[in-house]
Design a protein around this motif. Structure first.
Motif, PDB file in Angstrom:
ATOM      1  N   MET A   1       0.826  -1.196   0.000  1.00 25.29           N
ATOM      2  CA  MET A   1       0.000   0.000   0.000  1.00 25.29           C
ATOM      3  C   MET A   1       0.867   1.257   0.000  1.00 25.29           C
ATOM      4  SD  MET A   1      -3.061   0.945  -0.086  1.00 25.29           S
ATOM      5  CE  MET A   1      -3.982   2.401   0.130  1.00 25.29           C
ATOM      6  N   LYS A   2       1.984   1.200   0.779  1.00 25.43           N
ATOM      7  CA  LYS A   2       2.876   2.363   0.843  1.00 25.43           C
ATOM      8  C   LYS A   2       3.550   2.604  -0.506  1.00 25.43           C
ATOM      9  CE  LYS A   2       3.916   2.202   5.762  1.00 25.43           C
ATOM     10  NZ  LYS A   2       4.977   2.097   6.763  1.00 25.43           N
ATOM     11  N   LYS A   3       3.886   1.517  -1.215  1.00 24.93           N
ATOM     12  CA  LYS A   3       4.490   1.675  -2.536  1.00 24.93           C
ATOM     13  C   LYS A   3       3.519   2.334  -3.504  1.00 24.93           C
ATOM     14  CE  LYS A   3       7.870  -2.037  -2.723  1.00 24.93           C
ATOM     15  NZ  LYS A   3       8.282  -3.239  -3.440  1.00 24.93           N
ATOM     16  N   ILE A   5       1.036   4.389  -2.810  1.00 23.66           N
ATOM     17  CA  ILE A   5       0.894   5.818  -2.458  1.00 23.66           C
ATOM     18  C   ILE A   5       2.144   6.578  -2.909  1.00 23.66           C
ATOM     19  CG2 ILE A   5       0.738   7.441  -0.539  1.00 23.66           C
ATOM     20  CD1 ILE A   5      -1.029   5.379   0.889  1.00 23.66           C
ATOM     21  N   GLY A   6       3.314   5.973  -2.717  1.00 25.20           N
ATOM     22  CA  GLY A   6       4.556   6.620  -3.140  1.00 25.20           C
ATOM     23  C   GLY A   6       4.609   6.824  -4.637  1.00 25.20           C
ATOM     24  N   THR A   9       2.121   9.560  -5.666  1.00 28.51           N
ATOM     25  CA  THR A   9       2.656  10.887  -5.325  1.00 28.51           C
ATOM     26  C   THR A   9       3.739  11.295  -6.313  1.00 28.51           C
ATOM     27  OG1 THR A   9       2.206  10.409  -3.003  1.00 28.51           O
ATOM     28  CG2 THR A   9       3.706  12.223  -3.472  1.00 28.51           C
TER      29      THR A   9
END
Length: 137
Positions: A1-3, A5-6, A9
């Motif tokens: 999930m963090k990847k 969002i990164g 962005t």
């Protein structure tokens, strides 16, 4: 999930400048320019000029010319008057250096004649072994 969002962005960050460059700057685009019945090609954009500004060009200025009228510093008698070839310039430079060279005896005599600098501070050791700086007389 963090990847995810990164990456989103990252894409958003770099698409903002591209979006700003792709705008026409408020100038009418080709599909909407011919709607008013301009009759044929170039109905409202001025014949396809850059950015719809009618082919206007940047204002031209005359070429800059720089002239040296005075030279400060250095030898005032020096006035460059001619251009020398590389070989001639090297030969002239070697002649100037050879004229300024002193012999070893002349250099040694000048060195011994110059007054030697004296120290302004001396260091004295007391009875306990501590170093004390004192002014030279």
């Amino acid at each position: 999930m963090k990847k995810l969002i990164g990456i989103a962005t990252f894409v958003l960050l770099f698409s903002v400048p591209a979006h700003a460059q792709s705008r026409g700057g408020g100038v009418g685009s080709a599909p909407s320019a011919n709607v008013a019945g301009g009759g044929g090609a170039g109905g409202g954009t001025g014949g396809g000029g850059i950015g719809g500004n009618g082919g206007a060009r940047l204002q031209s200025y005359p070429r800059a010319s720089f002239e040296a009228s005075t030279v400060s510093g250095g030898d005032p008698s020096f006035a460059p008057s001619t251009f020398l070839s590389f070989d001639q310039a090297v030969a002239e430079g070697k002649a100037i250096i050879a004229a300024d060279q002193k012999s070893l005896a002349q250099t040694a005599a000048e060195n011994s004649a110059t007054p030697k600098a004296k120290a302004k501070v001396t260091f004295v050791q007391d009875a306990e072994g501590k170093v004390i700086p004192t002014a030279q007389r």
